[in-house]
Write an enzyme that holds these catalytic residues in place. Structure first.
Site, PDB file in Angstrom:
ATOM      1  N   GLY A  86      -5.417  -5.668   3.323  1.00 38.90           N
ATOM      2  CA  GLY A  86      -4.786  -4.378   3.117  1.00 38.90           C
ATOM      3  C   GLY A  86      -5.158  -3.392   4.196  1.00 38.90           C
ATOM      4  O   GLY A  86      -4.581  -3.362   5.270  1.00 38.90           O
ATOM      5  N   ARG A  87      -6.196  -2.579   3.924  1.00 34.14           N
ATOM      6  CA  ARG A  87      -6.579  -1.523   4.861  1.00 34.14           C
ATOM      7  C   ARG A  87      -6.977  -2.070   6.230  1.00 34.14           C
ATOM      8  O   ARG A  87      -6.722  -1.433   7.253  1.00 34.14           O
ATOM      9  CB  ARG A  87      -7.709  -0.691   4.259  1.00 34.14           C
ATOM     10  N   CYS A 137      -2.434  -1.473  -9.870  1.00 31.47           N
ATOM     11  CA  CYS A 137      -2.630  -0.070  -9.502  1.00 31.47           C
ATOM     12  C   CYS A 137      -3.264   0.710 -10.651  1.00 31.47           C
ATOM     13  O   CYS A 137      -2.771   0.651 -11.786  1.00 31.47           O
ATOM     14  CB  CYS A 137      -1.298   0.570  -9.117  1.00 31.47           C
ATOM     15  N   MET A 180       0.846  -1.197   0.000  1.00 25.34           N
ATOM     16  CA  MET A 180       0.000   0.000   0.000  1.00 25.34           C
ATOM     17  C   MET A 180       0.878   1.242   0.000  1.00 25.34           C
ATOM     18  O   MET A 180       1.688   1.442   0.914  1.00 25.34           O
ATOM     19  CB  MET A 180      -0.930  -0.002   1.224  1.00 25.34           C
ATOM     20  N   HIS A 221      -6.588  -9.223  -6.823  1.00 28.06           N
ATOM     21  CA  HIS A 221      -7.523  -8.275  -6.237  1.00 28.06           C
ATOM     22  C   HIS A 221      -8.851  -8.495  -6.949  1.00 28.06           C
ATOM     23  O   HIS A 221      -8.953  -8.263  -8.152  1.00 28.06           O
ATOM     24  CB  HIS A 221      -7.022  -6.848  -6.445  1.00 28.06           C
TER      25      HIS A 221
END
Length: 339
Positions: free
Chosen positions: A235-236, A102, A20, A173
């Protein structure tokens, strides 16, 4: 040093923290390692140009405690990707990963990231060149498709091409990326998640390592995929509530030791903070990654406030972290200290 890369042949590592930008720097990874011994930690994406021509110690340097740690590269020229991969391997990383996910405009203009979903043969050429250059695993992280692509054909083609070229793993993803009309932030939420598409990919490539990323809000969400897929990537959720990583070694890797508590992780991290402070690193550059570790616990707001306000002051040192720890509920502190 232990060869972590060969774990892919045993369908490991099963848990990783996603790369990230502006978040998973060396200080973030060092703190996450205090919570889990086995999680695979990814760097922020760095372009091949920066790796080849930039300040390598600044861009690639990391602490030995971070292992296993993977480096994510952004680029699309096979020669440059191979050269950069060799530099990464020489620095001691356990894996090098190609960014094919990305969606930012800057990344598109450089012909890498999610736009490479439309060029699977080029990605495969990068994989082949990198495999020739290094002995560590070479992996790919991609989307299920971009824009108006048919996700069935696009993802199967990407997987087939990169696995044929020697890719050791494919992290997916589970969203499309819209390269036109949506910002990178919107691309994290608006395109619908399609986990079933990743499961269908695994059914087709049963002997290949395939991991899932995207939208997983908790470890409870993630472990549901453990019986079907080879890897789960947060991730987050891992960044904003890092205490969930204290359960990873037990719940994902079958460890028998007690889960690592936020208290234990912070206390263990003090030595790293002290060492980095002695090298001139600002406290706030490190503690910004620790703000969420007491999320949901009494005193969490005070913990965040003290670190946010005090760590940025000139000369701030370990006393700031100790003060923030003291602000967490004494009852909670006693419970954690007894574990």
């Amino acid at each position: 040093m232990k060869s972590f890369g060969r774990l892919y042949t045993d369908h490991q590592p099963r848990f990783s923290v996603a790369p990230m930008m502006d978040w998973t720097d060396r200080h973030c990874r060092a703190f996450h390692r205090q919570l889990s011994l086995h999680a695979l930690l990814y760097t922020e994406m760095v372009t091949t140009g920066a790796v080849i021509h930039g300040d390598r110690d600044h861009l690639l340097g990391f602490s030995s405690l971070e292992h296993p740690v993977a480096f994510q590269l952004g680029g699309s020229d096979p020669t440059h990707m191979a050269e950069a991969a060799k530099i990464v391997a020489d620095f001691g990383y356990d894996e090098v990963n190609i960014n094919v996910g990305c969606p930012s405009d800057r990344v598109q203009s450089g012909r890498f990231g999610a736009c490479l979903m439309e060029e699977p043969d080029l990605v495969a050429a990068c994989v082949a060149a990198m495999k020739e250059a290094v002995d560590i695993p070479v992996t790919v992280k991609c989307r299920i498709g971009v824009d108006d692509q048919d996700t069935e054909a696009a993802l199967d083609t990407m997987a087939g091409a990169t696995f044929a070229a020697g890719s050791d793993a494919l992290w997916v993803h589970a969203r499309k990326a819209w390269l036109q009309g949506l910002s990178p932030k919107e691309n994290r939420d608006i395109p619908p998640l399609d986990y079933d598409r990743v499961l269908r990919l695994k059914a087709r490539f049963q002997d290949k390592f395939i991991g899932v990323n995207g939208g997983l809000q908790s470890l409870d969400d993630a472990v549901l995929f453990m019986e079907t897929l080879d890897g789960i990537m947060l991730g987050r959720a891992a960044y904003h509530t890092p205490q969930i990583m204290g359960e990873v070694d037990r719940r994902v890797y079958g460890g028998t030791a007690a889960d690592v508590s936020p208290w234990e992780a912070v206390k263990a991290h003090m030595h790293y903070l002290e060492e980095q402070l002695s090298r001139g690193v600002k406290l706030a550059h490190m503690t910004r990654h620790m703000l969420g570790v007491f999320h949901g616990r009494p005193g969490a707001r005070s913990w965040r406030r003290i670190l946010t306000v005090e760590a940025i002051k000139p000369g701030a040192g370990l006393e700031v972290v100790e003060s923030a720890l003291a602000a967490v509920s004494p009852a909670d502190a006693g419970l954690e200290a007894a574990e």
